[in-house]
Design a protein around this motif. Structure first.
Motif, PDB file in Angstrom:
ATOM      1  N   GLY A 185      45.982  18.765  33.989  1.00  0.00           N
ATOM      2  CA  GLY A 185      45.588  18.415  35.350  1.00  0.00           C
ATOM      3  C   GLY A 185      45.147  19.594  36.189  1.00  0.00           C
ATOM      4  N   ILE A 186      44.641  19.273  37.359  1.00  0.00           N
ATOM      5  CA  ILE A 186      44.131  20.282  38.280  1.00  0.00           C
ATOM      6  C   ILE A 186      45.252  21.207  38.759  1.00  0.00           C
ATOM      7  N   SER A 187      46.475  20.690  38.866  1.00  0.00           N
ATOM      8  CA  SER A 187      47.599  21.549  39.290  1.00  0.00           C
ATOM      9  C   SER A 187      47.904  22.596  38.217  1.00  0.00           C
ATOM     10  N   ASP A 188      47.737  22.220  36.946  1.00  0.00           N
ATOM     11  CA  ASP A 188      47.918  23.184  35.843  1.00  0.00           C
ATOM     12  C   ASP A 188      46.834  24.257  35.927  1.00  0.00           C
ATOM     13  N   LYS A 189      45.613  23.811  36.159  1.00  0.00           N
ATOM     14  CA  LYS A 189      44.477  24.737  36.246  1.00  0.00           C
ATOM     15  C   LYS A 189      44.676  25.716  37.393  1.00  0.00           C
ATOM     16  N   SER A 190      45.067  25.206  38.563  1.00  0.00           N
ATOM     17  CA  SER A 190      45.223  26.088  39.719  1.00  0.00           C
ATOM     18  C   SER A 190      46.433  27.013  39.557  1.00  0.00           C
ATOM     19  N   ARG A 191      47.364  26.648  38.692  1.00  0.00           N
ATOM     20  CA  ARG A 191      48.540  27.490  38.420  1.00  0.00           C
ATOM     21  C   ARG A 191      48.166  28.673  37.516  1.00  0.00           C
ATOM     22  N   ILE A 192      47.336  28.433  36.491  1.00  0.00           N
ATOM     23  CA  ILE A 192      47.042  29.523  35.550  1.00  0.00           C
ATOM     24  C   ILE A 192      45.788  30.324  35.888  1.00  0.00           C
ATOM     25  N   ALA A 193      44.827  29.719  36.590  1.00  0.00           N
ATOM     26  CA  ALA A 193      43.559  30.404  36.873  1.00  0.00           C
ATOM     27  C   ALA A 193      43.734  31.785  37.520  1.00  0.00           C
TER      28      ALA A 193
ATOM     29  N   TYR B  47      52.631  26.780  23.713  1.00  0.00           N
ATOM     30  CA  TYR B  47      53.633  25.871  24.264  1.00  0.00           C
ATOM     31  C   TYR B  47      54.426  26.505  25.398  1.00  0.00           C
ATOM     32  N   ILE B  48      54.726  25.693  26.403  1.00  0.00           N
ATOM     33  CA  ILE B  48      55.672  26.109  27.432  1.00  0.00           C
ATOM     34  C   ILE B  48      57.040  25.603  26.988  1.00  0.00           C
ATOM     35  N   SER B  49      58.077  26.152  27.572  1.00  0.00           N
ATOM     36  CA  SER B  49      59.427  25.719  27.234  1.00  0.00           C
ATOM     37  C   SER B  49      59.640  24.272  27.689  1.00  0.00           C
ATOM     38  N   PRO B  50      60.224  23.446  26.815  1.00  0.00           N
ATOM     39  CA  PRO B  50      60.491  22.050  27.204  1.00  0.00           C
ATOM     40  C   PRO B  50      61.382  21.947  28.448  1.00  0.00           C
ATOM     41  N   SER B  51      62.140  22.994  28.742  1.00  0.00           N
ATOM     42  CA  SER B  51      63.001  22.940  29.933  1.00  0.00           C
ATOM     43  C   SER B  51      62.188  22.915  31.230  1.00  0.00           C
ATOM     44  N   PHE B  52      60.946  23.396  31.194  1.00  0.00           N
ATOM     45  CA  PHE B  52      60.092  23.355  32.393  1.00  0.00           C
ATOM     46  C   PHE B  52      59.256  22.077  32.450  1.00  0.00           C
ATOM     47  N   LYS B  53      59.100  21.398  31.323  1.00  0.00           N
ATOM     48  CA  LYS B  53      58.346  20.157  31.185  1.00  0.00           C
ATOM     49  C   LYS B  53      56.853  20.273  31.494  1.00  0.00           C
ATOM     50  N   GLU B  54      56.489  20.818  32.667  1.00  0.00           N
ATOM     51  CA  GLU B  54      55.086  20.853  33.070  1.00  0.00           C
ATOM     52  C   GLU B  54      54.569  22.278  33.200  1.00  0.00           C
ATOM     53  N   VAL B  55      53.303  22.454  32.841  1.00  0.00           N
ATOM     54  CA  VAL B  55      52.660  23.755  33.014  1.00  0.00           C
ATOM     55  C   VAL B  55      52.741  24.162  34.488  1.00  0.00           C
ATOM     56  N   ALA B  56      52.472  23.229  35.385  1.00  0.00           N
ATOM     57  CA  ALA B  56      52.464  23.515  36.828  1.00  0.00           C
ATOM     58  C   ALA B  56      53.843  23.919  37.348  1.00  0.00           C
ATOM     59  N   ALA B  57      54.913  23.548  36.639  1.00  0.00           N
ATOM     60  CA  ALA B  57      56.275  23.868  37.085  1.00  0.00           C
ATOM     61  C   ALA B  57      56.842  25.092  36.355  1.00  0.00           C
ATOM     62  N   THR B  58      56.097  25.644  35.429  1.00  0.00           N
ATOM     63  CA  THR B  58      56.564  26.798  34.655  1.00  0.00           C
ATOM     64  C   THR B  58      56.455  28.062  35.499  1.00  0.00           C
ATOM     65  N   PRO B  59      57.520  28.881  35.503  1.00  0.00           N
ATOM     66  CA  PRO B  59      57.465  30.134  36.271  1.00  0.00           C
ATOM     67  C   PRO B  59      56.292  31.023  35.834  1.00  0.00           C
ATOM     68  N   ILE B  60      55.710  31.711  36.804  1.00  0.00           N
ATOM     69  CA  ILE B  60      54.544  32.571  36.559  1.00  0.00           C
ATOM     70  C   ILE B  60      54.801  33.540  35.398  1.00  0.00           C
ATOM     71  N   ARG B  61      55.968  34.180  35.390  1.00  0.00           N
ATOM     72  CA  ARG B  61      56.298  35.157  34.333  1.00  0.00           C
ATOM     73  C   ARG B  61      56.173  34.518  32.941  1.00  0.00           C
ATOM     74  N   ASN B  62      56.685  33.308  32.795  1.00  0.00           N
ATOM     75  CA  ASN B  62      56.616  32.604  31.511  1.00  0.00           C
ATOM     76  C   ASN B  62      55.174  32.267  31.151  1.00  0.00           C
ATOM     77  N   LEU B  63      54.394  31.838  32.135  1.00  0.00           N
ATOM     78  CA  LEU B  63      52.983  31.522  31.877  1.00  0.00           C
ATOM     79  C   LEU B  63      52.223  32.776  31.450  1.00  0.00           C
ATOM     80  N   ILE B  64      52.511  33.898  32.096  1.00  0.00           N
ATOM     81  CA  ILE B  64      51.865  35.160  31.722  1.00  0.00           C
ATOM     82  C   ILE B  64      52.187  35.496  30.266  1.00  0.00           C
ATOM     83  N   ASP B  65      53.449  35.331  29.866  1.00  0.00           N
ATOM     84  CA  ASP B  65      53.844  35.604  28.479  1.00  0.00           C
ATOM     85  C   ASP B  65      53.093  34.707  27.498  1.00  0.00           C
TER      86      ASP B  65
END
Length: 112
Positions: free
Chosen positions: A9-17, A78-96
């Motif tokens: 979704g767009i929230s995932d895109k705006s989170r990682i862009a 993959y993101i950790s299942p504990s975060f469930k959503e890309v948009a809810a994953t902490p920035i540090r984890n997304l960077i990794d």
């Protein structure tokens, strides 16, 4: 090689862009898609480095299965299942995750 990141979704895109420091195309599937819709979306990018980064839930898994069947060359991250959503994953984890996918990230964020 040019990279294409597929998110749901767009929230995932705006989170990682803002984290990405290289030209990357980010495509949104906007939820679960059919095989023909997926093909329509990804066919123009065939031969590029296709990276799949979707939610750790049923719709994300359904999408992954479809991609594996239609575009077996795509790489899955993959993101950790504990975060469930890309948009809810902490920035540090997304960077990794992005670094593990060989995507250049914004150095200031990566060091912070």
């Amino acid at each position: 090689m040019e990279k294409v990141i597929v998110v749901e979704g767009i929230s995932d895109k705006s989170r990682i862009a803002p984290l990405i420091a290289e030209p990357v195309t980010i495509l949104c599937t906007n939820g679960t898609v059919s095989a023909s819709r997926l093909e329509e979306l990804l066919l123009p990018y065939e031969g590029l480095d296709i990276i799949i980064l979707v939610d750790a839930d049923k719709s994300g898994e359904k999408l992954r299965k479809l991609v594996k069947r239609e575009f077996p060359e795509a790489r899955h991250f993959y993101i950790s299942p504990s975060f469930k959503e890309v948009a809810a994953t902490p920035i540090r984890n997304l960077i990794d995750v992005l670094i593990s996918a060989n995507v250049q990230v914004n150095k200031l964020l990566a060091e912070g």
